[in-house]
Design an enzyme around this catalytic site. Structure first.
Site, PDB file in Angstrom:
ATOM      1  N   ILE A  72      -8.876  16.722  25.286  1.00 42.23           N
ATOM      2  CA  ILE A  72      -7.497  16.244  25.409  1.00 42.23           C
ATOM      3  C   ILE A  72      -7.204  15.240  24.293  1.00 42.23           C
ATOM      4  CG2 ILE A  72      -5.826  15.095  26.952  1.00 42.23           C
ATOM      5  CD1 ILE A  72      -6.866  17.774  28.069  1.00 42.23           C
ATOM      6  N   GLY A  73      -8.233  14.500  23.886  1.00 37.99           N
ATOM      7  CA  GLY A  73      -8.058  13.553  22.778  1.00 37.99           C
ATOM      8  C   GLY A  73      -7.316  12.294  23.196  1.00 37.99           C
ATOM      9  N   CYS A 131     -15.566   7.474  23.398  1.00 33.19           N
ATOM     10  CA  CYS A 131     -14.736   8.034  22.335  1.00 33.19           C
ATOM     11  C   CYS A 131     -15.326   7.708  20.964  1.00 33.19           C
ATOM     12  CB  CYS A 131     -13.309   7.547  22.468  1.00 33.19           C
ATOM     13  SG  CYS A 131     -13.209   5.850  22.954  1.00 33.19           S
ATOM     14  N   LYS A 166     -18.037   2.500  31.090  1.00 36.75           N
ATOM     15  CA  LYS A 166     -18.299   3.877  31.537  1.00 36.75           C
ATOM     16  C   LYS A 166     -19.218   4.535  30.509  1.00 36.75           C
ATOM     17  CE  LYS A 166     -15.860   8.132  32.741  1.00 36.75           C
ATOM     18  NZ  LYS A 166     -14.524   8.699  33.026  1.00 36.75           N
ATOM     19  N   GLY A 244     -19.691  12.897  38.202  1.00 32.93           N
ATOM     20  CA  GLY A 244     -20.179  14.133  37.586  1.00 32.93           C
ATOM     21  C   GLY A 244     -20.330  15.255  38.590  1.00 32.93           C
ATOM     22  N   GLY A 245     -19.345  16.142  38.616  1.00 29.73           N
ATOM     23  CA  GLY A 245     -19.455  17.353  39.441  1.00 29.73           C
ATOM     24  C   GLY A 245     -19.303  17.127  40.927  1.00 29.73           C
ATOM     25  N   GLY A 266     -13.596  13.884  39.680  1.00 24.69           N
ATOM     26  CA  GLY A 266     -12.888  14.243  38.455  1.00 24.69           C
ATOM     27  C   GLY A 266     -12.329  15.654  38.483  1.00 24.69           C
TER      28      GLY A 266
HETATM   29  C1  LIG Z   1      -9.249  16.984  31.543  1.00 23.69           C
HETATM   30  C2  LIG Z   1     -10.120  15.762  31.540  1.00 23.69           C
HETATM   31  C3  LIG Z   1      -9.663  14.596  30.937  1.00 23.69           C
HETATM   32  C4  LIG Z   1     -10.464  13.450  30.927  1.00 23.69           C
HETATM   33  N1  LIG Z   1      -9.981  12.310  30.364  1.00 23.69           N
HETATM   34  C5  LIG Z   1     -10.733  11.165  30.415  1.00 23.69           C
HETATM   35  C6  LIG Z   1     -10.199   9.936  29.923  1.00 23.69           C
HETATM   36  O1  LIG Z   1      -9.043   9.850  29.470  1.00 23.69           O
HETATM   37  N2  LIG Z   1     -10.996   8.841  29.974  1.00 23.69           N
HETATM   38  C7  LIG Z   1     -12.267   8.866  30.503  1.00 23.69           C
HETATM   39  O2  LIG Z   1     -12.929   7.834  30.558  1.00 23.69           O
HETATM   40  N3  LIG Z   1     -12.777  10.022  31.016  1.00 23.69           N
HETATM   41  C8  LIG Z   1     -12.050  11.153  30.975  1.00 23.69           C
HETATM   42  N4  LIG Z   1     -12.554  12.319  31.506  1.00 23.69           N
HETATM   43  C9  LIG Z   1     -13.915  12.316  32.076  1.00 23.69           C
HETATM   44  C10 LIG Z   1     -13.896  12.179  33.614  1.00 23.69           C
HETATM   45  O3  LIG Z   1     -13.306  10.969  34.010  1.00 23.69           O
HETATM   46  C11 LIG Z   1     -15.328  12.308  34.198  1.00 23.69           C
HETATM   47  O4  LIG Z   1     -16.123  11.252  33.695  1.00 23.69           O
HETATM   48  C12 LIG Z   1     -15.999  13.627  33.859  1.00 23.69           C
HETATM   49  O5  LIG Z   1     -15.074  14.693  33.897  1.00 23.69           O
HETATM   50  C13 LIG Z   1     -17.167  13.966  34.770  1.00 23.69           C
HETATM   51  O6  LIG Z   1     -16.764  14.059  36.118  1.00 23.69           O
HETATM   52  P1  LIG Z   1     -16.380  15.457  36.852  1.00 23.69           P
HETATM   53  O7  LIG Z   1     -17.517  16.413  36.611  1.00 23.69           O
HETATM   54  O8  LIG Z   1     -16.204  15.107  38.297  1.00 23.69           O
HETATM   55  O9  LIG Z   1     -15.127  15.922  36.219  1.00 23.69           O
HETATM   56  C14 LIG Z   1     -11.766  13.477  31.525  1.00 23.69           C
HETATM   57  C15 LIG Z   1     -12.215  14.657  32.138  1.00 23.69           C
HETATM   58  C16 LIG Z   1     -11.409  15.796  32.161  1.00 23.69           C
HETATM   59  C17 LIG Z   1     -11.929  17.033  32.844  1.00 23.69           C
END
Ligand SMILES: Cc1cc2nc3c(=O)[nH]c(=O)nc-3n(C[C@H](O)[C@H](O)[C@H](O)COP(=O)(O)O)c2cc1C
Length: 307
Positions: A72-73, A131, A166, A244-245, A266
């Site tokens: 997403i950036g 980042c 984080k 995570g997941g 997430g």
């Molecule tokens: C679409 C998307 C956008 C994300 N944007 C951010 C963000 O802006 N800042 C951030 O710290 N993590 C971001 N993450 C990471 C999530 O907060 C999380 O750490 C990561 O997806 C692992 O958890 P999950 O497996 O439950 O998704 C993003 C994840 C996804 C899928």
């Protein structure tokens, strides 16, 4: 039986341990029509940077077998618009608000905190050090212990609010980065951010994501996230937030038993917008079934002894 689901992350006390992860829940406002957001332990808003960011070119999302890639950036409105337009609404959500922040330089992280800190309506900072560092050829800040420590100690000087770095899993030793954060004045740690991943369209031979690689998330990363949490738990005594997941209460319980005081949901928000709410009721049921009156008593009770 009355069950106390509340958790303390250092000075930050939450009504329950289930939070929504940054970038997967907008500014919290988008979900308020779909569910009772006030029931969440906390909302963590999309990463905020000093200036607005349009984000990366499309395609920036690709669904893989079991998980997803995103690039997403850090698209966001920027700190000034966040303060003027989002924060007044966000503070009405009825639960704790954690603002996730990032910058392209160490000083940009401090700039976001300097602008945000005089305002009310949020409770803590989550520091996204995953980042790329523009001064260091795109290496993530969180891959360097001294740079991470510099970011965290500079933020510590600028706020009394809790600071939660984080951590990125894309490092050789997440424990070393965790120790650097603890020494620099962090109050808690959250982990993990996404893993670097990639997918290819074999017909066009193009990468599925415009930036070629992206962040890999969703159910398949859970075993990696648990192992990183276990590693960090042994290295530092700070409260930890597992990510995570996680999509079910059992997933959340795995993290809590391994040592997480709280968890973030997430990718599951995209599959089932009220996943986190369902996880909260699942945790309550688990406590009832297992005769636990306090959720906190389960944290870090992993039994690694003989079977
Ligand atoms: C679409 C998307 C956008 C994300 N944007 C951010 C963000 O802006 N800042 C951030 O710290 N993590 C971001 N993450 C990471 C999530 O907060 C999380 O750490 C990561 O997806 C692992 O958890 P999950 O497996 O439950 O998704 C993003 C994840 C996804 C899928």
């Amino acid at each position: 039986m009355s069950i106390d689901l509340s958790v303390a992350l250092g000075p930050l006390v939450l009504k329950n341990p289930v939070l929504v992860a940054s970038g997967t829940f907008g500014y919290g406002l988008e979900y308020a029509e779909l569910m009772d957001v006030s029931a969440l332990g906390a909302v963590i808003v999309k990463t905020i940077t000093p200036r607005p960011r349009p984000g990366n070119p499309a395609p920036r999302i690709w669904e893989t077998s079991g998980g997803m890639l995103n690039s997403i950036g850090l698209a966001n409105v920027g700190v000034d618009a966040f303060i003027a337009e989002k924060l007044p609404q966000v503070r009405q959500l009825g639960t704790a608000i954690i603002v996730n922040i990032a910058g392209a330089t160490v000083e940009e992280y401090w700039e976001v905190v300097e602008k945000l800190d005089p305002h009310s309506g949020f409770d803590a900072y989550e520091i996204n050090v995953s980042c790329p560092n523009v001064k260091d050829e795109g290496m993530a800040f969180g891959a360097s212990c001294p740079v991470t420590a510099q970011i965290v100690s500079g933020i510590r000087k600028r706020t009394n609010r809790p600071i939660i770095p984080k951590l990125t899993p894309n490092v050789t030793s997440v424990a070393e980065v965790a120790r650097a954060c603890a020494d620099a004045g962090a109050d808690a740690l959250s982990l993990i951010n996404t893993l670097v991943g990639m997918a290819v369209d074999v017909r066009t031979r193009k990468p599925r994501i415009a930036t070629v690689t992206g962040g890999y998330s969703g159910p398949p990363i859970k075993p990696i996230a648990l192992a990183k949490l276990h590693e960090v738990r042994k290295a530092v005594s700070l409260p930890l937030i597992g990510i995570g997941g996680i999509s079910t209460a059992d997933d959340a319980l795995e993290f809590i038993i391994t040592g997480a005081s709280a968890v973030e949901v997430g990718t599951a928000n995209y599959v089932q917008p009220d996943s986190a709410i369902q996880i909260i009721s699942g945790l309550r049921k688990y406590c009832e079934t297992h005769g636990l009156s306090r959720m906190q008593d389960l944290v870090g009770t992993l039994d690694t002894g003989a079977r």
